[in-house]
Scaffold this motif. Structure first.
Motif, mmCIF file in Angstrom:
data_model
loop_
_atom_site.group_PDB
_atom_site.id
_atom_site.type_symbol
_atom_site.label_atom_id
_atom_site.label_comp_id
_atom_site.label_asym_id
_atom_site.label_seq_id
_atom_site.Cartn_x
_atom_site.Cartn_y
_atom_site.Cartn_z
ATOM 1 N N MET A 11 21.544 5.017 15.869
ATOM 2 C CA MET A 11 20.156 4.580 15.673
ATOM 3 C C MET A 11 20.011 3.890 14.321
ATOM 4 O O MET A 11 20.651 4.282 13.342
ATOM 5 N N ALA A 12 19.163 2.876 14.271
ATOM 6 C CA ALA A 12 19.000 2.082 13.058
ATOM 7 C C ALA A 12 18.205 2.850 12.009
ATOM 8 O O ALA A 12 17.392 3.720 12.321
ATOM 9 N N LYS A 13 18.442 2.496 10.743
ATOM 10 C CA LYS A 13 17.667 3.067 9.649
ATOM 11 C C LYS A 13 16.318 2.357 9.576
ATOM 12 O O LYS A 13 16.228 1.142 9.663
ATOM 13 N N ILE A 14 15.285 3.140 9.403
ATOM 14 C CA ILE A 14 13.921 2.630 9.420
ATOM 15 C C ILE A 14 13.197 3.140 8.178
ATOM 16 O O ILE A 14 13.315 4.315 7.821
ATOM 17 N N ASP A 15 12.438 2.268 7.522
ATOM 18 C CA ASP A 15 11.620 2.671 6.376
ATOM 19 C C ASP A 15 10.248 3.092 6.870
ATOM 20 O O ASP A 15 9.550 2.324 7.551
ATOM 21 N N LEU A 16 9.842 4.301 6.524
ATOM 22 C CA LEU A 16 8.544 4.831 6.919
ATOM 23 C C LEU A 16 7.720 5.198 5.689
ATOM 24 O O LEU A 16 8.262 5.432 4.608
ATOM 25 N N ILE A 17 6.416 5.270 5.884
ATOM 26 C CA ILE A 17 5.485 5.716 4.850
ATOM 27 C C ILE A 17 4.615 6.815 5.441
ATOM 28 O O ILE A 17 3.950 6.602 6.462
ATOM 29 N N ALA A 18 4.623 7.987 4.818
ATOM 30 C CA ALA A 18 3.694 9.053 5.185
ATOM 31 C C ALA A 18 2.525 8.978 4.219
ATOM 32 O O ALA A 18 2.689 9.221 3.016
ATOM 33 N N THR A 19 1.360 8.595 4.718
ATOM 34 C CA THR A 19 0.204 8.459 3.835
ATOM 35 C C THR A 19 -0.427 9.827 3.597
ATOM 36 O O THR A 19 -0.298 10.750 4.400
ATOM 37 N N ALA A 20 -1.129 9.938 2.460
ATOM 38 C CA ALA A 20 -1.721 11.218 2.090
ATOM 39 C C ALA A 20 -2.961 10.991 1.251
ATOM 40 O O ALA A 20 -3.073 9.981 0.539
#
Length: 367
Positions: free
Chosen positions: A1-10
């Motif tokens: 599986m490819a590497k993915i950049d995510l953002i968890a907002t808070a």
């Protein structure tokens, strides 16, 4: 599986809690910024973080970040991103935006330019001139801060505070994400008693039960990315099965919620039933001055009425004094409360060990 950049907002003040939750899920390479935590994962991580994050508002897929001071720069750099890797030919991709301290201050213009750039990119990749947008939803956001653009796709859909158990809310409801953060900041352990003496519609008590049972808060809801064809259904099934396997349904708990409002208590009981935790939470109609406990150790976690909410500062201060008297009768207990009062310690009769600035909506509070 490819590497993915995510953002968890808070919400501001909860970034460290979200980072702690992500580390607990096995994601160690984190960058904590104001209002968000950046991390790298794979497609399965999209499923797991949506299911498990308790204090985050949303999980966003980061398509790219770059500097832009002109509309032409915004257009060209947006167009250069690989949108076709995520957006199918029938994708429904509305664009929303925000701009803070940036030369490109017109949000509506930025939205239109990003939309046009994505369409031009997809035209080249799919070889067509028109997209009907009848397929799954990919909510795109263009965010500008100090001339830096961040382009994201929302994987969550409705905010993560919408767990699926609270269809109705009382006056000034506390968000589930903030309630979960308050519990985690208290370092309450499931072996100890917990009392919410201003329980309202039961959010703190219910979130405590979900935490104690190690139950993923997203089990009763769906997410936008579930409909995306580029995330295999098997990955969602794997994440759901993991959550079900880790759910500790039979943990003995001592969680109590009390309030003087019978209508709020009726909603609290209904919400507990919807959440499946009604058998481990005890709700009762009781003023704070009459709260007692047979347990030697415990945590009192409270969101008392604010002067802004009740419209009567004198009544609020009297409630604080009663809360302080009740707390001082409880031997070896801890008190954790969310307040907007300027000098709550004078009313409670005890100095705080710690204080943290948090926000409920736009209202600044201290916990």
């Amino acid at each position: 599986m490819a590497k993915i950049d995510l953002i968890a907002t808070a919400a501001f003040g909860l970034e460290s809690i979200v980072a702690r939750e992500l580390k607990g899920l096995g994601y160690d390479e984190l960058v904590v910024e104001n209002g968000r935590v950046l991390f790298t994962t794979d497609e399965l991580g999209i499923c797991r973080t949506n299911l498990w994050l308790r204090s985050s508002d949303r999980v966003l897929l980061r398509m790219g970040s770059f500097e832009a001071r002109t509309f032409e720069e915004l257009f060209q750099q947006t167009k250069s991103l690989p949108w076709e890797e995520w957006l199918p030919e029938d994708a429904n991709f509305p664009v929303q935006g925000k701009s803070v301290k940036s030369q490109l201050f017109s949000v509506s213009d930025c939205q239109a330019i990003v939309k046009k750039a994505i369409v031009e990119r997809l035209k080249e990749k799919y070889g067509r001139n028109w997209f009907e947008e009848t397929g799954p939803r990919y909510q795109i956001e263009v965010g500008l801060l100090n001339n830096k653009v961040t382009l994201t796709i929302d994987t969550s859909g409705p905010g993560l505070h919408k767990r699926g158990y609270r269809q109705l809310a009382g006056e000034a409801p506390l968000k589930e994400t903030l309630a979960a953060a308050m519990i985690q900041l208290s370092f309450w352990r499931k072996e100890r008693a917990l009392i919410d003496p201003f329980c309202g519609t039961g959010t703190i008590s219910i979130e405590a039960a979900l935490i104690a049972q190690n139950r993923a808060p997203g089990l009763k809801r769906s997410f936008a990315a579930e409909k995306w064809p580029n995330i295999p259904k098997t990955l969602w099934q794997e994440a759901w099965q993991e959550a079900l396997d880790l759910w500790e349904r039979n943990v003995p708990l001592h969680i109590y919620g009390s309030d003087i409002d019978p209508n709020a208590l009726a909603l609290a009981r209904k919400h507990a039933i919807e959440a499946g935790v009604d058998e481990v939470i005890h709700f009762q109609r009781l003023p704070v001055a009459e709260v007692r406990s047979r347990f030697k150790y415990g945590h009192m976690i409270a969101n008392p009425p604010y002067g802004e909410r009740l419209g009567d500062v004198t009544k609020v201060e009297e409630l604080y004094r009663e809360l302080g008297e009740t707390f001082n009768r409880l031997d070896n207990w801890s008190l954790h409360m969310l307040t907007t009062h300027q000098f709550p310690e004078r009313l409670i009769g005890r100095r705080w060990d710690k204080s943290r600035k948090l926000y409920t909506g736009r209202l600044e509070c201290h916990y």
